[in-house]
Scaffold this motif. Structure first.
Motif, short mmCIF file in Angstrom:
data_model
loop_
_atom_site.label_atom_id
_atom_site.label_comp_id
_atom_site.label_asym_id
_atom_site.label_seq_id
_atom_site.Cartn_x
_atom_site.Cartn_y
_atom_site.Cartn_z
N ALA A 1 5.11 -8.47 -9.53
CA ALA A 1 3.74 -8.79 -9.96
C ALA A 1 2.77 -7.71 -9.51
CB ALA A 1 3.33 -10.14 -9.40
N THR A 2 2.97 -7.18 -8.31
CA THR A 2 2.10 -6.10 -7.83
C THR A 2 2.26 -4.85 -8.69
OG1 THR A 2 2.34 -6.97 -5.57
CG2 THR A 2 1.47 -4.74 -5.81
N GLY A 3 3.49 -4.55 -9.09
CA GLY A 3 3.70 -3.42 -9.98
C GLY A 3 3.00 -3.60 -11.32
N ALA A 4 3.00 -4.83 -11.84
CA ALA A 4 2.31 -5.09 -13.11
C ALA A 4 0.80 -4.90 -12.95
CB ALA A 4 2.62 -6.51 -13.58
N LEU A 5 0.24 -5.40 -11.85
CA LEU A 5 -1.20 -5.23 -11.62
C LEU A 5 -1.55 -3.76 -11.47
CD1 LEU A 5 -1.86 -8.16 -9.11
CD2 LEU A 5 -2.42 -8.08 -11.54
N GLU A 6 -0.68 -3.00 -10.83
CA GLU A 6 -0.91 -1.56 -10.67
C GLU A 6 -0.92 -0.87 -12.03
OE1 GLU A 6 -1.20 2.05 -8.32
OE2 GLU A 6 -1.44 -0.06 -7.80
N ALA A 7 0.01 -1.27 -12.90
CA ALA A 7 0.12 -0.62 -14.20
C ALA A 7 -1.01 -1.01 -15.14
CB ALA A 7 1.47 -0.97 -14.84
N LEU A 8 -1.53 -2.23 -15.01
CA LEU A 8 -2.60 -2.69 -15.90
C LEU A 8 -3.92 -2.01 -15.61
CD1 LEU A 8 -1.83 -6.52 -16.07
CD2 LEU A 8 -1.56 -4.84 -17.90
N GLY A 9 -4.09 -1.49 -14.41
CA GLY A 9 -5.32 -0.76 -14.09
C GLY A 9 -6.54 -1.66 -14.12
N ARG A 10 -7.57 -1.24 -14.86
CA ARG A 10 -8.82 -2.01 -14.91
C ARG A 10 -8.66 -3.35 -15.60
NH1 ARG A 10 -13.22 2.70 -16.58
NH2 ARG A 10 -12.91 4.02 -14.72
N ARG A 11 -7.65 -3.48 -16.44
CA ARG A 11 -7.43 -4.75 -17.15
C ARG A 11 -6.77 -5.80 -16.27
NH1 ARG A 11 -4.04 -2.12 -21.90
NH2 ARG A 11 -3.28 -1.03 -20.04
N ARG B 1 -4.12 1.72 -6.04
CA ARG B 1 -5.33 0.93 -6.24
C ARG B 1 -5.51 -0.03 -5.07
NH1 ARG B 1 -6.88 1.91 -11.41
NH2 ARG B 1 -5.24 2.71 -12.79
N GLY B 2 -6.69 -0.08 -4.52
CA GLY B 2 -6.93 -0.81 -3.29
C GLY B 2 -6.73 -2.30 -3.37
N TRP B 3 -7.01 -2.92 -4.54
CA TRP B 3 -6.96 -4.38 -4.61
C TRP B 3 -5.55 -4.90 -4.83
CZ3 TRP B 3 -4.91 -4.85 -9.32
CH2 TRP B 3 -5.24 -3.90 -10.28
N ALA B 4 -4.63 -4.09 -5.36
CA ALA B 4 -3.27 -4.55 -5.61
C ALA B 4 -2.56 -4.97 -4.32
CB ALA B 4 -2.47 -3.48 -6.34
N ALA C 1 0.83 -1.21 0.00
CA ALA C 1 0.00 0.00 0.00
C ALA C 1 0.86 1.26 0.00
CB ALA C 1 -0.92 0.01 1.21
N ARG C 2 2.10 1.14 0.46
CA ARG C 2 2.98 2.29 0.48
C ARG C 2 3.31 2.76 -0.94
NH1 ARG C 2 3.35 5.40 4.41
NH2 ARG C 2 3.29 3.54 5.71
N LEU C 3 3.24 1.83 -1.90
CA LEU C 3 3.62 2.14 -3.28
C LEU C 3 2.46 2.01 -4.26
CD1 LEU C 3 7.04 0.26 -3.32
CD2 LEU C 3 6.66 2.70 -3.00
N SER C 4 1.26 1.79 -3.76
CA SER C 4 0.12 1.55 -4.64
C SER C 4 -0.91 2.64 -4.49
CB SER C 4 -0.52 0.18 -4.32
OG SER C 4 0.39 -0.87 -4.52
#
Length: 757
Positions: free
Chosen positions: A478-488, A240-243, A235-238
């Motif tokens: 992997a968390t960084g990738a999910l953050e970058a993908l956004g809604r996808r 989006r809540g679900w990442a 959460a310190r680097l995100s």
């Protein structure tokens, strides 16, 4: 502010000059009878003020306090100044008292300055909330899984098996095993305790009424604590809540972590729990003295729990210093508490010519085979394919399909981690993958180091902690990738969560049904008969004879109720040559197991040994390196032959012990066959000084106490902090800030501000 004739001045130098002027004025204007008292209190006041500066998170001011006090104490200008004042003084200080600012006025001024510092600050985007973004639900889910897997441990006094044995019976005993003193393991010797003993003393003191129960609590709370630490770190680097929630699930159910739990590797478990917390503290340590001190304490705890991680952590810290050169004064001291903790052990291991032995796992030495490189790459610390073979067999799936299932389950994590390099935010993902590579290299190198031994068998370093660092990098990528993908990212996130849950099924089921290496048990280490006798004689010895796979016999002496986890020492497990006391025990064991003419009674009296225990023979470690069925069959046959040889030695030893009239057979116990030497003469067992009985021992404890005391003082939060928010900077770089930390530098030509909060 007064700049003493300079265009700009550092805050520490400004404080020193200001304090020097204050002390000079005090000695010059004080009454003659008070001058000696002021002079004598210069250094004590400097010490008190230095502690206050640490509490205020201004360690850069400490040196100035002492230098100002020393300079004033030997300032020859004081006498001349007092003479000049006597000649020229016309009025007293009371004349200008109404013109001086009161403490209330100064307090109001500081409040206005703090309020002004928050004006015109850019509005930052709030980071995900723990409750609103689902962090609490993830932690609750992990708590439920922990209750399913480990709920049966709640009524246990201790967790035993694998690398776990109970702790000492009292908190006082725990603290008596730290520092430099007598180590009552093997034949006994004088040496330094492992830093892990200090960590166990702190942990056991939390449940002082039953220290071993603290390990039970670690197991019961392991999964939710791992999820909580990972969530806060992500959460310190995100934004989006679900990442962070996905990161928490992947981290809490990491196979290296679950494998360490099931194998009783407490050090690796603690390291896994603290690694994301250390990352969080390091991210903020560049701007906060308090969090730099917290990071130093976490670094020391991880180093004590799993020394093999120290080189990798130092590399990461150096890289962070290079990335934040302006914060080197805060970051460079982070390893100091760990260095103070390890210093006595470093000296001893280097003096023995075994510096690499510093990397050995503390605690109980467990003989195991080394996993193959492929198994380490997939994160399998125990080399058992995550235990999937037994689960798949229940569905009629052959063992040959385990490799395919493992690849399928690991593919989402690996794919997302690699994909992150090519997505926005790669500036964070690339360092994460480098950390993963560093962890994997650490595991591979540690897998080749056979530094500790038990009996006739040597064992590699447990790779679980290094693989946790490896997993940390993969999960961060992997968390960084999910953050970058956004809604996808919805579908990849769900797939990653599901595969993480599926990978955890074998471990959770093994822990819940009791088929794992560890189990819930009592706090006893030896048979009840021995424990009862040891209650009145703490130095009573028990000779423990364990038949080895090679046909030899391993002999150790345990004192009192048994050798606890906090008494274990890597100095003993990594010894390359037998000490004189160990040779003496070996001679006794060899003669007592073969019916010779040796005077066994005299030696038992001299060593104060009242019992002989013959546990089940040690089994040969299953070879997990081989991939060929032919080689596996050959290794299996060799292991079976070694086990048969060990059992034969055990039978011969039992027959020899039964033949001694001076030994009374007690019978078969839960710990093995037991014999009692009832004719034990009065005497004193070999012993030595405790940690407070020698000048060196006291000096070591005082030195370590000062280092950790100052670090704790610096870590205590004493300033009001506002909610931490994550702001976007440099395009895709998320930066963690607080209102206290984000204050800009002073204007050119003014006092240079050093934000120490």
């Amino acid at each position: 502010a007064e700049l003493f004739g300079r265009r700009s001045i550092a805050a520490g130098r400004h404080n020193r000059l200001q304090r020097s002027a204050q002390l000079h004025r005090r000695l010059v204007y004080a009454r003659a009878v008070a001058v000696p008292l002021h002079w004598l209190t210069l250094l004590p006041l400097a010490l008190v003020r230095s502690l206050g500066q640490l509490l205020a998170k201004r360690p850069g001011f400490v040196g100035g306090e002492f230098s100002a006090a020393i300079a004033t104490a030997f300032d020859g200008r004081v006498v001349a100044a007092r003479r000049s004042i006597r000649r020229t003084r016309k009025l007293s200080w009371g004349v200008i008292a109404p013109l001086r600012a009161t403490s209330a006025d100064l307090g109001e001024l500081r409040a206005q300055q703090r309020s002004a510092a928050t004006i015109d600050r850019p509005v930052d985007r709030e980071r995900p909330g723990f409750f609103s973004a689902g962090g609490a639900w993830v932690v609750l889910l992990m708590a439920l899984m922990g209750a399913v897997a480990l709920g049966g441990y709640s009524a246990a006094q201790a967790v035993t098996g694998g690398g776990l044995v109970p702790l000492s019976a009292t908190a006082a005993d725990l603290w008596s095993h730290i520092g430099y003193g007598w180590r009552d393991v093997g034949g006994g010797f004088l040496g330094s305790a492992d830093p892990f003993a200090s960590l166990l003393a702190i942990l056991g003191s939390l449940t002082f009424w039953s220290p071993s129960f603290s390990i039970v609590l670690v197991y019961l709370t392991a999964l939710p604590l791992a999820a909580l630490g990972a969530w806060w770190c992500a959460a310190r680097l995100s934004t989006r809540g679900w990442a962070p929630g996905i990161a928490a699930i992947a981290w809490a159910l990491a196979p290296p972590f679950l494998s360490s739990l099931s194998e009783g590797q407490l050090g690796a478990v603690i390291a896994h729990l603290l690694l994301p917390v250390l990352v969080t503290a390091l991210l903020l340590a560049a701007r906060s003295w308090s969090l730099a001190a917290v990071a130093a304490l976490l670094f020391a705890a991880i180093a004590a729990a799993s020394p093999v991680l120290v080189p990798a952590l130092i590399v990461c810290l150096v890289a962070w210093i290079v990335a934040r050169p302006a914060s080197i004064h805060r970051l460079i001291g982070i390893p100091l508490p760990a260095a103070a903790l390890f210093a006595p052990l470093i000296v001893e291991q280097f003096s023995r010519g075994t510096p690499l032995a510093l990397l050995v796992d503390p605690g109980v030495t467990v003989v195991r085979s080394a996993p193959s490189g492929i198994q380490l790459v997939i994160g399998s610390a125990a080399g058992d394919g995550f235990g999937l073979a037994s689960v798949l067999a229940q569905f009629g799936i052959p063992a040959s399909a385990v490799a395919i299932v493992v690849i399928v389950l690991l593919a989402p994590l690996a794919s997302l981690a690699l994909l992150a390099v090519f997505l926005p935010g790669a500036r964070r993902s690339i360092p994460a993958l480098l950390i993963a590579l560093l962890g994997l290299v650490t595991a591979l190198l540690g897998n080749q180091l056979l530094l500790a031994s038990l009996g006739s068998s040597a064992t590699p370093i447990w790779p679980g902690a290094a693989l946790s660092l490896y997993w940390l990098g993969l999960v961060a990528g992997a968390t960084g990738a999910l953050e970058a993908l956004g809604r996808r990212a919805a579908i990849p996130a769900i797939v990653l969560a599901v595969t993480s849950l599926l990978l955890a099924v074998p471990f959770v089921s093994a822990l819940s049904i009791g088929t794992s290496t560890v189990s819930a048990g009592s706090a006893r280490l030896l048979p009840a008969f021995v424990t009862a006798e040891a209650a009145s004689r703490a130095d009573l010895g028990t000779l423990k004879l364990v038949a080895q796979p090679g046909g030899s016999l391993a002999a150790t002496v345990q004192r009192g109720a048994g050798t606890t986890l906090d008494e274990r020492s890597t100095l003993q497990s990594t010894r390359s040559e037998l000490s004189e006391s160990e040779r003496r025990i070996a001679v006794l064991a060899g003669n007592i197991a073969s019916r010779s003419g040796f005077d066994i009674a005299a030696e038992l009296d001299a060593l104060q040994i009242g019992f002989v225990l013959l546990p089940p023979s040690a089994t040969a470690p299953v070879n997990s390196r081989t991939d060929s069925p032919v080689d596996s069959a050959a290794d299996s046959a060799a292991d079976s032959a070694a086990d048969a040889a060990a059992e034969a030695v055990r039978q011969r030893t039992a027959e020899a012990l039964d033949g001694y009239r001076i030994l009374t057979p007690i019978g078969d116990t839960a710990f093995g066959f037991l014999w009692h030497y009832e004719g034990l003469a009065d005497g004193t067992a070999p012993t030595g000084p405790g940690p407070l009985d020698t000048t060196l021992g006291i000096a070591i404890l005082v030195g370590q106490g000062v280092v950790f005391g100052l670090t704790l003082l610096l870590a205590v939060p004493t300033t009001r902090r506002r909610r931490v928010r994550s702001a976007r900077a440099d395009g895709d770089q998320a930066v963690a800030t607080t209102s206290a930390e984000s204050a800009g530098p002073a204007e050119s030509g003014g006092l240079e501000r050093d934000d120490d909060r």
